[in-house]
Structures are given as C-alpha cells and as structure tokens.
Design an enzyme around this catalytic site. Structure first.
Site, short mmCIF file in Angstrom:
data_model
loop_
_atom_site.label_atom_id
_atom_site.label_comp_id
_atom_site.label_asym_id
_atom_site.label_seq_id
_atom_site.Cartn_x
_atom_site.Cartn_y
_atom_site.Cartn_z
N ASP A 110 0.85 -1.19 0.00
CA ASP A 110 0.00 0.00 0.00
C ASP A 110 0.89 1.26 0.00
O ASP A 110 1.77 1.39 0.85
CB ASP A 110 -0.86 -0.04 1.28
CG ASP A 110 -1.99 0.97 1.25
OD1 ASP A 110 -2.41 1.35 0.15
OD2 ASP A 110 -2.45 1.36 2.34
N ASP B 70 -8.77 0.79 6.20
CA ASP B 70 -7.83 0.63 7.31
C ASP B 70 -8.43 1.24 8.58
O ASP B 70 -8.54 0.59 9.63
CB ASP B 70 -6.50 1.31 6.96
CG ASP B 70 -5.42 1.02 7.99
OD1 ASP B 70 -5.71 0.30 8.97
OD2 ASP B 70 -4.30 1.51 7.85
N HIS C 52 -9.26 4.84 -2.44
CA HIS C 52 -8.58 4.89 -1.14
C HIS C 52 -9.44 5.68 -0.16
O HIS C 52 -10.44 6.30 -0.53
CB HIS C 52 -7.22 5.57 -1.29
CG HIS C 52 -6.18 4.66 -1.87
ND1 HIS C 52 -5.05 4.29 -1.18
CD2 HIS C 52 -6.11 4.04 -3.07
CE1 HIS C 52 -4.33 3.49 -1.94
NE2 HIS C 52 -4.95 3.31 -3.10
P1 13P Z 1 -9.03 4.72 5.39
O1 13P Z 1 -8.15 5.60 6.23
O2 13P Z 1 -10.28 5.41 4.98
O3 13P Z 1 -9.31 3.40 6.00
O4 13P Z 1 -8.23 4.44 4.02
C1 13P Z 1 -7.26 3.43 3.96
C2 13P Z 1 -6.47 3.47 2.71
O5 13P Z 1 -6.78 4.14 1.74
C3 13P Z 1 -5.25 2.65 2.67
O6 13P Z 1 -4.52 2.84 1.50
O1 G3H Z 2 -3.25 4.72 3.43
C1 G3H Z 2 -2.85 4.65 4.57
C2 G3H Z 2 -3.05 3.44 5.38
O2 G3H Z 2 -4.09 3.63 6.29
C3 G3H Z 2 -1.77 3.03 6.04
O3 G3H Z 2 -1.45 3.87 7.09
O4 G3H Z 2 1.02 4.36 6.94
O5 G3H Z 2 -0.23 4.52 9.12
O6 G3H Z 2 0.23 2.29 8.08
P1 G3H Z 2 -0.02 3.76 7.85
ZN ZN Z 3 -4.54 4.85 0.76
#
Ligand code: 13P
Ligand code: G3H
Ligand code: ZN
Length: 316
Positions: free
Chosen positions: A83, A260, A215
């Site tokens: 990601d 997430d 996203h």
């Molecule tokens: P959220 O913060 O809305 O869960 O989005 C997660 C995301 O886009 C991870 O790439």
């Molecule tokens: O797009 C973001 C995801 O929620 C990942 O977040 O970099 O804190 O793991 P993180």
């Molecule tokens: Zn994202």
C-alpha cells in the site's frame, strides 16, 4: 491455491458490479479478524501492508501470517498488496518479497514524473507476474507514512479524467487509484460528505473495463466512535464515507476499496471498553480477543456493502 494477483478479481468485479475489499494488516489479530469474516462470507480478499506496517511488524512476520491464511483457506483467492509504495526501490523490495501486487504512489510528483516512475515499476513487476496500482490526483489526510493534502483542499486535487487515458496507455498500469474527494483517516469531511461520481463515470466512458481503486474508504462507523468517546477517548467530529456511497462506487468502475481506519476503530473501541469495564484486566487475550471479534463482525458487514460476499469462487 497460493497467493494470486488481482487480475481475475478485478475482471469479475468490473463485469459483475462489485468491489474487492482491500484491508490493511499490521498484526496477527487484525489479519485473523479479516480472514475469519472473509472465509464465512466466501469473498475474494486483498490484504495490504503499508511501509509503516513493515516497519512495525516486518514483512517476514506479516508474510508468515498471510501464508497461514492462504494454506488454511484454499477456496479463498487472496492477493497481497504493497500500500502506497513511495519509489521504485520500495516496490522492487516488496515484489522480491513475494507480494502479488504493488502500489506506486507518485501522485504528488508532476504528471510526467509520475508516468516515468510508474512505468519503471510496471516493467519490473510485470516481468514477475505482479500487478501494479498507481495514483492520479491527491487524497487528503495524514497517516503515519502517507502524507496527503489538507482536508480543505481535497476538492482541488481530484483526478483529471483528461489525464487518465494517457497515463494508463503510457504506463501499462493494471489499476488506478483516483482521487474523488476521499481522505485517509477518521476525519474525512467537515460538512456534507461528497464524492465526485462524475469523475468515475467519465473515466469509465473513456476506458471501459479499466479497474479503479478508491482509497480512504472507511465509513468511520458511529458504533465504534461512540464507544471510543464513551470510554475515555476523544474523537469529536470524526466522519467517514457513507456506506451507500461506497456501495454506489463499487457498482461502478471501482473494483478495489481500501479500508484501514475502520479496522483501527473497531479494535480500539473494544480494547477501551474492556479496560473501562474491567480495570484489573491485564491478559492481552482478554482485550485483543474482543477486538478481533469486532473486526470480524465489521468486515462481514463490509463485504455486503462492497457486494463481494459469495464471490470467492468466480474470482479463482
Ligand atoms: P481509510 O483511512 O479510509 O481506512 O483508508 C485506507 C487506505 O486508503 C489505505 O490505503
Ligand atoms: O493509506 C494509509 C493506510 O491507512 C496506512 O497507514 O502508513 O499509518 O500504516 P499507515
Ligand atoms: Zn490509501
């Protein structure tokens, strides 16, 4: 079946009007909550790891957990995605680590630079049967390692459908995350939530059959925000993407929906509840367990919002 890439999943999702849930994993309990839900609902699955997750838990540990998921669920197609990869080197490392999908997020760079970097990643990944997601436009919000634009400016950074055709043709990318007004995190909108469905529609007209990714798609469920606030937390004005908007996008060209924040909120809410109700509790199984159960129930519900429940077999 072993880990798969997302080609077949996206083909079926586009054709049949649903989206695959892409859930971020950072530890064993989160992963178990997700797979238990997916197994019961017989849905295809994308698990994803951010650079922050790799730093926290290491790819070797997370990959070992995901290998168990795959071994124990032979009927569920599972893909594993990096990601928000920040450059070629990071994407290469994840491809070499056995990921079946990588995202190169060069969306903050000038258009030509985004094309150049994405093309380089596509060349390396495709030679190894790994698919690539890129991004056009910019999301709002700031996570640990993913920096977006200020929430107030999200509307000014939407994906430009005029650029999409050229970008896809020049890079050979397999899917594209398009900014349509969402943000990462728990504070997505200050007023009325509004998504640019016209951007999705226009891209679908220009590139029929091409899978888009959304996203920042957590709904920031009231149930969990209320529990957090009730039990000592402080999350005023938290707001997510309404579930009917997520469902609507899933029926359009959006084939992958990233979640997430909703996982984080479910886990945190339950842990707070246990600590408040049983101040003497110090056995991690007694608070991580309810957190895992809450994630499972939430994900089961989401799979219906996305429309991918029951679709595991057709995605194999
Ligand atoms: P959220 O913060 O809305 O869960 O989005 C997660 C995301 O886009 C991870 O790439
Ligand atoms: O797009 C973001 C995801 O929620 C990942 O977040 O970099 O804190 O793991 P993180
Ligand atoms: Zn994202």
């Amino acid at each position: 079946m072993g880990l798969v890439n997302t080609k077949k999943m996206f083909e079926m999702a586009y054709k049949n009007g649903y989206a695959i849930g892409a859930f971020n994993v950072n530890n064993m309990e989160i992963t178990q909550g997700i797979i238990d839900a997916v197994a019961e609902e017989k849905a295809p699955l994308i698990l994803q790891i951010s650079r922050g997750a790799r730093e926290y838990a290491k790819n070797s540990y997370l990959k070992a957990i995901i290998n168990v998921v795959v071994e124990e669920n032979p009927d569920i197609p599972v893909a594993i995605n990096l990601d928000h990869g920040d450059n070629f080197q990071t994407c290469k490392e994840f491809v070499d680590d056995g990921f079946t999908s990588v995202m190169i997020d060069a969306s903050s760079k000038p258009f030509e630079e985004n094309i150049r970097i994405t093309k380089e990643v596509v060349k390396y990944a495709h030679a190894r049967d790994v698919v690539v997601e890129a991004e056009l436009g910019q999301l709002g919000g700031i996570e640990e390692d993913v920096v977006g634009v200020d929430h107030d400016d999200v509307g000014k950074h939407l994906a430009d459908p005029n650029q999409v055709e050229e970008f896809v043709n020049k890079t050979g990318v397999d899917s594209l995350a398009v900014a349509i007004g969402t943000s990462h995190g728990a504070y997505k909108f200050k007023k009325e939530p509004k998504l640019a469905f016209d951007v999705i529609r226009e891209i679908a007209d220009r590139l029929p059959g091409f899978p888009l990714v959304m996203h920042g798609s957590s709904s920031v469920l009231k149930e969990f925000v209320d529990l957090i606030n009730k039990y000592g937390g402080k999350m005023p004005n938290a707001m997510g993407v309404p579930e009917d908007a997520v469902s609507k996008a899933s029926k359009m060209a959006v084939c992958k929906v990233n979640i997430d924040t909703d996982l984080r909120l479910a886990l945190t809410a339950k842990i707070r509840q246990v600590f408040a109700e049983k101040p003497g509790e110090f056995d991690p199984r007694k608070y991580l367990g309810p957190g895992r159960d809450a994630i499972k129930a939430m994900v089961k519900h989401k799979l219906h919002v996305l429309g991918c429940a029951g679709k595991a077999t057709e995605c194999k």
